[in-house]
Write an enzyme that holds these catalytic residues in place. Structure first.
Site, mmCIF file in Angstrom:
data_model
loop_
_atom_site.group_PDB
_atom_site.id
_atom_site.type_symbol
_atom_site.label_atom_id
_atom_site.label_comp_id
_atom_site.label_asym_id
_atom_site.label_seq_id
_atom_site.Cartn_x
_atom_site.Cartn_y
_atom_site.Cartn_z
ATOM 1 N N LYS A 49 -6.095 2.741 3.483
ATOM 2 C CA LYS A 49 -7.082 2.186 2.562
ATOM 3 C C LYS A 49 -8.141 3.218 2.182
ATOM 4 O O LYS A 49 -8.494 3.357 1.008
ATOM 5 C CB LYS A 49 -7.735 0.951 3.175
ATOM 6 C CG LYS A 49 -6.803 -0.247 3.290
ATOM 7 C CD LYS A 49 -7.486 -1.435 3.946
ATOM 8 C CE LYS A 49 -6.555 -2.636 4.021
ATOM 9 N NZ LYS A 49 -7.209 -3.808 4.653
ATOM 10 N N ALA A 89 -8.361 -6.939 0.083
ATOM 11 C CA ALA A 89 -7.749 -8.180 -0.427
ATOM 12 C C ALA A 89 -8.251 -8.471 -1.835
ATOM 13 O O ALA A 89 -7.984 -7.709 -2.765
ATOM 14 C CB ALA A 89 -8.009 -9.336 0.536
ATOM 15 N N LYS A 116 0.809 -1.228 0.000
ATOM 16 C CA LYS A 116 0.000 0.000 0.000
ATOM 17 C C LYS A 116 0.843 1.280 0.000
ATOM 18 O O LYS A 116 0.299 2.383 -0.155
ATOM 19 C CB LYS A 116 -0.902 0.030 1.229
ATOM 20 C CG LYS A 116 -1.821 -1.154 1.373
ATOM 21 C CD LYS A 116 -2.592 -1.067 2.669
ATOM 22 C CE LYS A 116 -3.365 -2.348 2.954
ATOM 23 N NZ LYS A 116 -2.460 -3.491 3.235
ATOM 24 N N LEU A 121 -11.387 -8.463 -2.901
ATOM 25 C CA LEU A 121 -12.674 -7.839 -3.245
ATOM 26 C C LEU A 121 -12.502 -6.804 -4.355
ATOM 27 O O LEU A 121 -11.519 -6.043 -4.355
ATOM 28 C CB LEU A 121 -13.284 -7.159 -2.013
ATOM 29 C CG LEU A 121 -13.708 -8.062 -0.857
ATOM 30 C CD1 LEU A 121 -14.256 -7.225 0.290
ATOM 31 C CD2 LEU A 121 -14.747 -9.072 -1.315
ATOM 32 N N ASP A 165 -3.359 1.155 8.824
ATOM 33 C CA ASP A 165 -3.641 0.417 7.599
ATOM 34 C C ASP A 165 -5.006 0.811 7.034
ATOM 35 O O ASP A 165 -5.169 0.995 5.827
ATOM 36 C CB ASP A 165 -3.603 -1.077 7.898
ATOM 37 C CG ASP A 165 -3.639 -1.927 6.642
ATOM 38 O OD1 ASP A 165 -2.784 -1.704 5.767
ATOM 39 O OD2 ASP A 165 -4.512 -2.793 6.536
ATOM 40 N N GLU A 200 -5.388 -3.356 -6.733
ATOM 41 C CA GLU A 200 -6.712 -3.710 -6.191
ATOM 42 C C GLU A 200 -6.613 -4.258 -4.777
ATOM 43 O O GLU A 200 -7.451 -3.957 -3.917
ATOM 44 C CB GLU A 200 -7.373 -4.741 -7.105
ATOM 45 C CG GLU A 200 -8.742 -5.205 -6.651
ATOM 46 C CD GLU A 200 -9.796 -4.112 -6.698
ATOM 47 O OE1 GLU A 200 -10.097 -3.537 -5.629
ATOM 48 O OE2 GLU A 200 -10.306 -3.824 -7.791
ATOM 49 N N GLY A 242 -6.475 -12.616 4.515
ATOM 50 C CA GLY A 242 -6.086 -14.009 4.295
ATOM 51 C C GLY A 242 -5.205 -14.142 3.082
ATOM 52 O O GLY A 242 -5.389 -13.455 2.061
#
Length: 816
Positions: free
Chosen positions: A686, A615, A583, A617, A682, A610, A800
């Site tokens: 985002k 993750a 990121k 999505l 984090d 993306e 994950g």
């Protein structure tokens, strides 16, 4: 009658000559044949090399000549029966005595003229053809030797003699009539002028000899026997998947030959082309292979079912010479003066391009001749340069010409667009372009270092459309990286069959080692790849990617490193696609973010990230689609941390908060340092990325972060962090209890509205879309001008290794 020509590799040694003999036996049993042979492999080059030594009084010419003599004596011993060897050994020795005399003369005089050069180089074909003819005769074949030098008459332009076709054709016809043998063996390359002096036919002279004989005798066909199975769609040394061309027209063959296809030389095609004689290119070492037919029947073929292009050709060591100036505009004769002065200096112009403004003319020449050409042009235009009507000529070196050739490119729209598009997408800069009105050749001048890449890109685009080769460079081989590699190996067969894409892992790097393989790191080698690697550095990794310069390259960053994004801009400027799970770049200073986006756009490549949010999505992709369609995002409400959602879904006070956080880390939901997740840093990154992708120029400092962690928990190491969590257990228990008192739960949310963004822990009621969010799931709720009453919701697993890897994988596929 058929004419067969065998090149230097086909007669390199006794073993190869025996292979050629088998071909001659078969062909002569079906038709009368004339066989033209080259000198033994490398003999002509060594004769010239020895002469150059002798001309500067270097006695190294002596062992070269002795070595050549031994080579021919050994050939006699291997091919001629012992009972007949004596006369042929004497034959070789006699002619090498003559050769030594000539070289001694060159040594004494210190001079090597073109006339002498022709004399000495004519011995190669003379000796090889005589020995081969003797071999066939002793094998009982009906064979006669013809001295091509006595039959082919030329002018006295030594090393590039011009043929007198009328005299030559009569001579050849008369010889064939007087010698009705089934096989005529003739040396290639050599001829004589009207005074009986030895001359040679220049580059590709043996092919030319064969074509001259074929035309003179109106042969059924001309066969060129070499060490490849026909003309290829590209140079197989550059393009791994190059394949033989079954059939090609004369014009196409000439275009490919002119721009570097070494199987044929353009002058050799002219005599047979004029007589509509088919030409076959065959492989001495694989005589049953079909080879290539160069056919007059395709001369005007415009078959819609035939491919538009037949081949990609390239020519290295090219230089550009540019004459420009306002004084050239509208002045007749400028081009004529330029070409006349180059012609006077015997400088061959390979390619010409001129803009409609007439302000400049650019020509391509052999790099060895460019400085000579520069002096000639500057001298010819000295007055114009002095009066500033033109500038001194500019030169560029280190270039190559790559040409796309095909008869059916004519009147077929989109060929140029397809060609330039695939080159541009791979960062190949074009220095000059030339396309004739025939439309059968589009030639470009590029940097020499891009030649292999350009040839492969064009070959893949026009001749391997069924499979696109993609080269992946993976930085970061931890949990997510390893899962990604597994997915690539598992899915590659499907992608090849259904998406026509082949993914090749061309490079791997972690913090310690890096490994590269142009042919791809195999699945079997992945588990222990670092044992074969070299010490890693991110700058070294980037340098290696750039220097390898492979087509369709994708750099994949699956790290949390601050250092790795520093190479992004450098890679993007080389049109290397980037897929980032990291990121740092997209959430860095806004100007850096914009620079990377603009660099990708300006260099026709992709910068996808993306997995920075959610993750696997499709969150960023959804924003992009909304913006592209003309919608505007007015607000975003989200739970963006799979880690924090997992923690607060599993923490109810019945077990320590520190234990739940440790479980999240163990299961791979957190960053290596869990504090990045728990401090909201984090999540702040985002929502910042989402706001930027929605078109809002926010900085990280603009994000309001309402942290729930006590300040003391942020001090020291990760181990210290866990210790402090234990000490502040009452603080975390109170957060849960306060929410439960009001019938609510805790969610760490991110919000963007009215151009402002914030992140923090909130009490969420059961009627909220955020309430029913379990495990590690994320949710993003978009309100837009079009989705104003009923919002657009994206929901699913947001953490994950496996789902994150799948998101990276999807970006890779999108990038190519």
């Amino acid at each position: 009658m058929k004419i067969l020509k065998f090149g230097g590799t086909s007669v390199a040694n006794a073993r190869n000559i025996l292979l050629a003999e088998n071909i001659l036996r078969k062909e002569s049993s079906q038709s009368r044949i004339v066989v033209v042979v080259s000198a033994l492999h490398s003999v002509t080059d060594n004769l010239i090399k020895a002469a150059e030594h002798a001309s500067v009084k270097d006695e190294h010419y002596i062992p070269i000549i002795k070595s050549l003599e031994e080579k021919h004596l050994d050939l006699v011993k291997e091919l001629i029966p012992v009972s007949a060897q004596s006369s042929w050994l004497s034959f070789v020795k006699k002619h090498f005595n003559d050769i030594e005399d000539i070289y001694n003369g060159i040594f004494v005089l210190g001079e090597l003229t073109d006339k002498i050069r022709d004399r000495i180089t004519s011995y190669g074909e003379f000796l090889s053809s005589n020995i081969i003819a003797a071999r066939l005769q002793y094998e009982g074949l009906d064979c006669v030797w013809m001295n091509s030098a006595e039959q082919i008459r030329t002018d006295s332009n030594f090393t590039h003699a011009k043929v007198d076709f009328e005299v030559t054709e009569n001579n050849i016809k008369n010889f064939a009539a007087k010698h009705p043998n089934q096989i005529i063996i003739a040396p290639g390359f050599i001829a004589k002028d009207q005074n009986g002096n030895a001359t040679t036919l220049g580059r590709g002279g043996s092919d030319y000899t064969a074509a001259i004989i074929a035309a003179a005798l109106s042969a059924e066909e001309l066969q060129i026997w070499t060490d490849v199975s026909g003309m290829m769609t590209a140079d197989p040394r550059l393009a791994y998947h190059a394949k033989p061309i079954p059939e090609i027209s004369y014009h196409e063959a000439m275009e490919l030959s002119h721009f570097g296809a070494k199987v044929l030389y353009p002058p050799s095609i002219q005599p047979v082309m004029a007589k509509n004689i088919d030409l076959k290119i065959k492989n001495t070492f694989d005589p049953d292979a079909p080879g290539t037919v160069v056919s007059h029947s395709l001369k005007n073929s415009m078959d819609e079912n035939r491919e538009a292009a037949v081949g990609v050709s390239n020519m290295s060591h090219i230089a550009l010479l540019t004459l420009e100036g306002s004084g050239m505009v509208g002045i007749p004769g400028t081009s004529a003066r330029l070409f006349q002065c180059l012609s006077h200096e015997k400088i061959n112009v390979i390619l010409i391009t001129q803009g409609s403004s007439e302000h400049s003319i650019t020509v391509a020449v052999d790099e060895k001749e460019v400085y000579h050409a520069e002096q000639a042009v500057n001298s010819s235009f000295a007055d114009d340069i002095k009066l500033q009507r033109t500038a001194p000529v500019k030169i560029e070196t280190g270039l190559s010409i790559v040409a796309l050739v095909g008869e059916n490119m004519k009147n077929r729209s989109g060929i140029s667009a397809k060609m330039f598009g695939c080159l541009g997408n791979n960062g190949i800069n074009i220095r000059a372009i030339a396309q004739g009105s025939s439309e059968r050749n589009i030639s470009i001048v590029i940097s020499e270092k891009d030649t292999k890449k350009a040839v492969n890109v064009l070959h893949e685009e026009f001749f391997e459309s069924e499979i696109k080769q993609v080269h992946l460079y993976l930085c970061g081989t931890g949990n997510v990286g390893s899962k990604l590699v597994e997915q690539i190996f598992e899915q590659n067969a499907y992608l090849r069959e259904n998406n026509l894409i082949n993914l090749r892992i061309a490079g791997l790097s972690n913090s310690r080692k890096m490994l590269f393989s142009d042919q791809g790191i195999s699945e079997n080698d992945f588990d222990n790849w670092s044992e074969k690697g070299v010490p890693a550095s991110i700058q070294g990794f980037a340098e290696e990617i750039i220097s390898r310069n492979l087509r369709n390259s994708v750099f994949i960053d699956i790290t949390a490193s601050q250092e790795v994004p520093e190479i992004y801009e450098r890679l993007l400027k080389r049109s290397i696609n980037i897929v980032a799970c990291n990121k740092i770049a997209a959430s860095s200073d806004f100007e850096t973010y914009k620079t990377l986006k603009n660099t990708a756009r300006n260099h026709s490549c992709r910068f996808y990230f993306e997995t920075n949010v959610g993750a696997g999505l499709p969150v960023i992709g959804t924003i992009n689609d909304l913006i592209k369609s003309g919608d505007k995002i007015t607000s975003i409400q989200a739970v963006l941390s799979g880690t924090l959602n997992f923690v607060f879904n599993n923490y109810d006070g019945s077990r320590p908060f520190s234990e739940v956080v440790a479980q999240a880390q163990k299961e791979g939901f957190t960053e290596p340092d869990p504090r990045l997740d728990l401090t909201g840093t984090d999540v702040a990154r985002k929502i910042l990325i989402l706001a930027r992708e929605a078109g809002y120029p926010l900085q990280f400092s603009d994000i309001e972060n309402q942290s729930f962690l006590p300040e003391e928990c942020l001090q020291g190491s990760v181990e210290d962090f866990y210790q402090k969590l234990t000490e502040y257990e009452d603080h975390f228990k109170k957060l849960v209890d306060d929410a439960q008192k009001h019938g609510k739960i805790l969610k760490y949310t991110a919000e963007f509205k009215d151009g402002k963004a914030k992140v923090g822990l909130q009490h969420v009621a059961p009627d909220s879309d955020l309430f029913h969010l379990y495990g590690k799931d994320n949710i993003v709720i978009f309100k837009t001008l079009r989705y104003s009453e009923q919002p657009l919701v994206v929901k699913g697993a947001g953490a994950g290794a496996e789902v994150t890897a799948s998101g990276v994988f999807a970006d890779i596929i999108r990038s190519v």
